[in-house]
Scaffold this active site. Structure first.
Site: not given
Length: 211
Positions: A11, A86
């Site tokens: 990201h 994550e």
């Protein structure tokens, strides 16, 4: 042999990235620079005209917000995939790298020493995290056999993917850079993973007009 190509993107930048603060599964938004990175990435992918069959993203907003302009530019729907989140850093979530050793010494020891079974005080062990990422990638490779797909995810996930393809053990320190909004390509052929290209950031040095 039939090769499946997977392009992985970390990201765009967040304020917590800039502060070197562990985000884990806390839902932190992109900052202004991160939004620009996402736009440049989307424009570069459109110009490159890669024939992506599908676009997947972690459901955390920093990844979803990076995927959104890509989806618009490429005309693809985004499929949210929680398996691309994550690692959960347990007691270290929200802690800066500078403060971790003092604020959470036990969890920090497990984190810094890369102890595979340590859950960081209620988080996710490296063993569990690696298995989650490996399973997700293997499933997507089977579902998209012979195609190219794009995944927007997180630094830790990309690290696990690199280790899968390179054979680097979980206990070793990270061997490669994982920049925000860079392009990272893996190939898989009959369950044999390989690294095609890693950390391509050329598009981030260009303006949107140049793209």
């Amino acid at each position: 042999m039939t090769v499946t190509r997977i392009c992985l993107v970390r990201h765009g930048e967040t304020d917590w990235n800039a502060e070197r603060r562990l985000q884990g599964q806390l839902d932190i938004p992109l900052n202004g620079n991160g939004r620009q990175q996402a736009d440049r990435l989307a424009a570069a992918l459109k110009r490159a005209a890669h024939p992506f069959a599908a676009l997947y993203s972690s459901d955390l907003q920093r990844a979803a917000s990076t995927a959104a302009p890509i989806a618009q530019q490429l005309g693809l729907a985004v499929t949210a995939l929680p398996a691309l989140r994550e690692r959960h850093f347990g007691a270290l979530q929200g802690v800066t790298l500078a403060d971790g050793p003092q604020q959470q010494p036990h969890a920090w020891h497990g984190y810094s020493q890369r102890e595979p079974a340590h859950d960081l005080g209620g988080g996710e062990s490296l063993l569990a995290f690696s298995a989650r990422v490996r399973h997700a990638l293997a499933r997507l490779a089977v579902e998209h056999l012979g195609q190219s797909i794009l995944l927007v995810s997180h630094g830790g996930v990309l690290d696990m993917a690199y280790r899968l393809a390179s054979g680097q053990p979980l206990t070793a320190q990270r061997a490669v850079p994982i920049p925000n909004a860079a392009l990272n390509w893996l190939g898989v052929d009959a369950a044999q993973w390989s690294i095609i290209e890693w950390a391509d950031q050329r598009h981030l040095a260009q303006t949107l007009d140049e793209l």
